[in-house]
Design an enzyme around this catalytic site. Sequence first.
Site, PDB file in Angstrom:
ATOM      1  NE  ARG A 188      -3.691  -4.788   4.583  1.00 45.56           N
ATOM      2  CZ  ARG A 188      -2.757  -5.405   3.857  1.00 45.56           C
ATOM      3  NH1 ARG A 188      -2.480  -6.668   4.077  1.00 45.56           N
ATOM      4  NH2 ARG A 188      -2.125  -4.778   2.905  1.00 45.56           N
ATOM      5  CG  ASP A 232       0.295  -2.920  10.073  1.00 44.02           C
ATOM      6  OD1 ASP A 232       1.211  -2.283   9.517  1.00 44.02           O
ATOM      7  OD2 ASP A 232      -0.458  -3.691   9.457  1.00 44.02           O
ATOM      8  CB  THR A 274       2.327   0.594   6.138  1.00 43.49           C
ATOM      9  OG1 THR A 274       0.937   0.285   6.323  1.00 43.49           O
ATOM     10  CG2 THR A 274       3.040   0.338   7.459  1.00 43.49           C
ATOM     11  CG  ASP A 306      -2.468  -0.298   7.426  1.00 38.85           C
ATOM     12  OD1 ASP A 306      -3.340   0.561   7.179  1.00 38.85           O
ATOM     13  OD2 ASP A 306      -2.222  -1.265   6.669  1.00 38.85           O
ATOM     14  CB  ALA A 322      16.025  10.986   2.643  1.00 34.35           C
ATOM     15  N   GLY A 344       0.835  -1.210   0.000  1.00 35.44           N
ATOM     16  CA  GLY A 344       0.000   0.000   0.000  1.00 35.44           C
ATOM     17  C   GLY A 344       0.865   1.252   0.000  1.00 35.44           C
ATOM     18  CG  ASP A 400       2.422  -6.683   7.483  1.00 41.12           C
ATOM     19  OD1 ASP A 400       1.952  -5.852   6.677  1.00 41.12           O
ATOM     20  OD2 ASP A 400       1.764  -7.653   7.908  1.00 41.12           O
ATOM     21  CD  GLN A 437      -9.390   5.999   5.905  1.00 40.96           C
ATOM     22  OE1 GLN A 437      -9.197   5.716   7.067  1.00 40.96           O
ATOM     23  NE2 GLN A 437     -10.148   5.265   5.120  1.00 40.96           N
ATOM     24  NE  ARG A 438      -3.924   2.050   0.521  1.00 37.93           N
ATOM     25  CZ  ARG A 438      -3.202   1.505   1.497  1.00 37.93           C
ATOM     26  NH1 ARG A 438      -2.190   2.171   2.030  1.00 37.93           N
ATOM     27  NH2 ARG A 438      -3.487   0.309   1.935  1.00 37.93           N
ATOM     28  CB  SER A 478     -23.849  14.754  15.267  1.00 38.22           C
ATOM     29  OG  SER A 478     -22.850  15.391  16.045  1.00 38.22           O
ATOM     30  NE  ARG A 480      -2.344  -4.012  -1.733  1.00 38.92           N
ATOM     31  CZ  ARG A 480      -2.036  -3.474  -0.569  1.00 38.92           C
ATOM     32  NH1 ARG A 480      -1.055  -3.955   0.162  1.00 38.92           N
ATOM     33  NH2 ARG A 480      -2.728  -2.453  -0.097  1.00 38.92           N
TER      34      ARG A 480
HETATM   35  P1  ATP Z   1       0.347  -2.279   3.500  1.00 44.35           P
HETATM   36  O1  ATP Z   1       0.140  -3.061   4.757  1.00 44.35           O
HETATM   37  O2  ATP Z   1       0.524  -0.825   3.744  1.00 44.35           O
HETATM   38  O3  ATP Z   1      -0.656  -2.572   2.435  1.00 44.35           O
HETATM   39  P2  ATP Z   1       2.348  -4.212   2.778  1.00 44.35           P
HETATM   40  O4  ATP Z   1       3.794  -4.086   2.447  1.00 44.35           O
HETATM   41  O5  ATP Z   1       2.020  -5.027   4.003  1.00 44.35           O
HETATM   42  O6  ATP Z   1       1.773  -2.728   2.882  1.00 44.35           O
HETATM   43  P3  ATP Z   1       1.323  -6.303   1.080  1.00 44.35           P
HETATM   44  O7  ATP Z   1       0.504  -6.245  -0.155  1.00 44.35           O
HETATM   45  O8  ATP Z   1       0.881  -7.163   2.194  1.00 44.35           O
HETATM   46  O9  ATP Z   1       1.548  -4.795   1.539  1.00 44.35           O
HETATM   47  O10 ATP Z   1       2.788  -6.815   0.650  1.00 44.35           O
HETATM   48  C1  ATP Z   1       3.490  -6.171  -0.410  1.00 44.35           C
HETATM   49  C2  ATP Z   1       4.120  -7.192  -1.304  1.00 44.35           C
HETATM   50  O11 ATP Z   1       5.142  -7.916  -0.593  1.00 44.35           O
HETATM   51  C3  ATP Z   1       3.192  -8.285  -1.806  1.00 44.35           C
HETATM   52  O12 ATP Z   1       2.381  -7.839  -2.862  1.00 44.35           O
HETATM   53  C4  ATP Z   1       4.198  -9.339  -2.244  1.00 44.35           C
HETATM   54  O13 ATP Z   1       4.806  -8.963  -3.480  1.00 44.35           O
HETATM   55  C5  ATP Z   1       5.245  -9.234  -1.138  1.00 44.35           C
HETATM   56  N1  ATP Z   1       4.988 -10.222  -0.091  1.00 44.35           N
HETATM   57  C6  ATP Z   1       4.059 -10.167   0.886  1.00 44.35           C
HETATM   58  N2  ATP Z   1       4.091 -11.267   1.672  1.00 44.35           N
HETATM   59  C7  ATP Z   1       5.077 -12.051   1.163  1.00 44.35           C
HETATM   60  C8  ATP Z   1       5.627 -13.332   1.524  1.00 44.35           C
HETATM   61  N3  ATP Z   1       5.170 -14.029   2.570  1.00 44.35           N
HETATM   62  N4  ATP Z   1       6.631 -13.814   0.757  1.00 44.35           N
HETATM   63  C9  ATP Z   1       7.110 -13.130  -0.294  1.00 44.35           C
HETATM   64  N5  ATP Z   1       6.649 -11.921  -0.668  1.00 44.35           N
HETATM   65  C10 ATP Z   1       5.651 -11.389   0.035  1.00 44.35           C
END
Ligand code: ATP
Length: 337
Positions: free
Chosen positions: A172, A130, A126, A128, A22, A11, A103, A257-258, A219, A72
Amino acid sequence: MKKIAVITSGGDAPGMNACIRAVVITAWQEGIEVIGFRHGFRGIVEDLSQPLHPDDMRLVSQRGGTFLKSARYPEFREKATAQKAAEQLDKHDISALVVIGGDGSFRGASHLAQHWQGQIIGIPGTIDNDLAGTDITIGFATAVDTAMEAIDKVRETAEAMARVFIIEVMGRHAGFIGLHSAIASAAEAMILPEMDPQPKLPELADNILQAREAFPDSSYVVVLSENLWPGGVHALADSLSKATGVTCHPCPLGHIQRGGRPNAQDRILSMQLGQAAVHAILDGASGVMIGLENERVVEVPLALTYDRDKPLDPRLVNLQLGLQGVNFASKSDRETA
Ligand code: ATP
């Protein structure tokens, strides 16, 4: 040191551009070339590369989203895909990869590390918030501002019409945006994944009815975290309308929100972490996230950022629980006294 590569993954979050800036400027000051791969891990595999030069970084920090684009890319979980990415990085003579993401992106980075010898540094990006090991992630502060401003706007029409609104915010599976936006917007109730026990329908309905009785002309705003209530905000609004006899309006805030220009806090955080990431690379670090704890830059093993839960600050939870509903309770008490 030959060359650093940067990706933004998962995301998108306001501040990612400032972070890239940077990284690029700091690396070039050290005489290191930087390239970016567009669309996260997919861009590495498909070789969507572009050179990144400090001259091109002058006007990027103000912009939301990520000019490197994100994606993704579930295929990255496969061994062959990660191996292909490793080949591409070697083909470009990359010594270190900076992954700006959440994550999932850090899981992807750890997966890549099993197939690639170069240094890998994560930067928490992110909305989130998180990720464990850092007090705050890039984009969170701006997302909270955005949610608060949106809720303020809903509040004005809700107040004019004395309406009840259930507002769904992102996060999330974490309640950081929910908690912070509930406090900032003085919500009457909040429903977050971390609440134990979870508020039940009769209790929520009862609170709305009490508020209606005390302030029939006012409200009432409930902040609901996404991915929590079965059927989401529409189902909850429906059930509450039936339980109370008062129309409860659902309002999912969604992707606004993004977006938006990163606020000052996010820009500063992004630049701090981006610069520190390059310094960490020069110090030989790998497999770590560069985070911020108690206002100090820290290095945390990647696995510890996504394998541990990050709790909400109980003081902030209690702050909101202490303030929400007090007004109408005290008014009822006064009248019955
Ligand atoms: P946000 O939580 O803000 O959406 P994020 O980094 O958690 O960000 P994800 O879509 O969960 O977003 O992960 C980003 C990308 O990381 C995935 O689309 C995939 O390419 C890779 N990825 C996620 N989990 C794994 C995994 N277990 N092994 C390998 N690649 C992964």
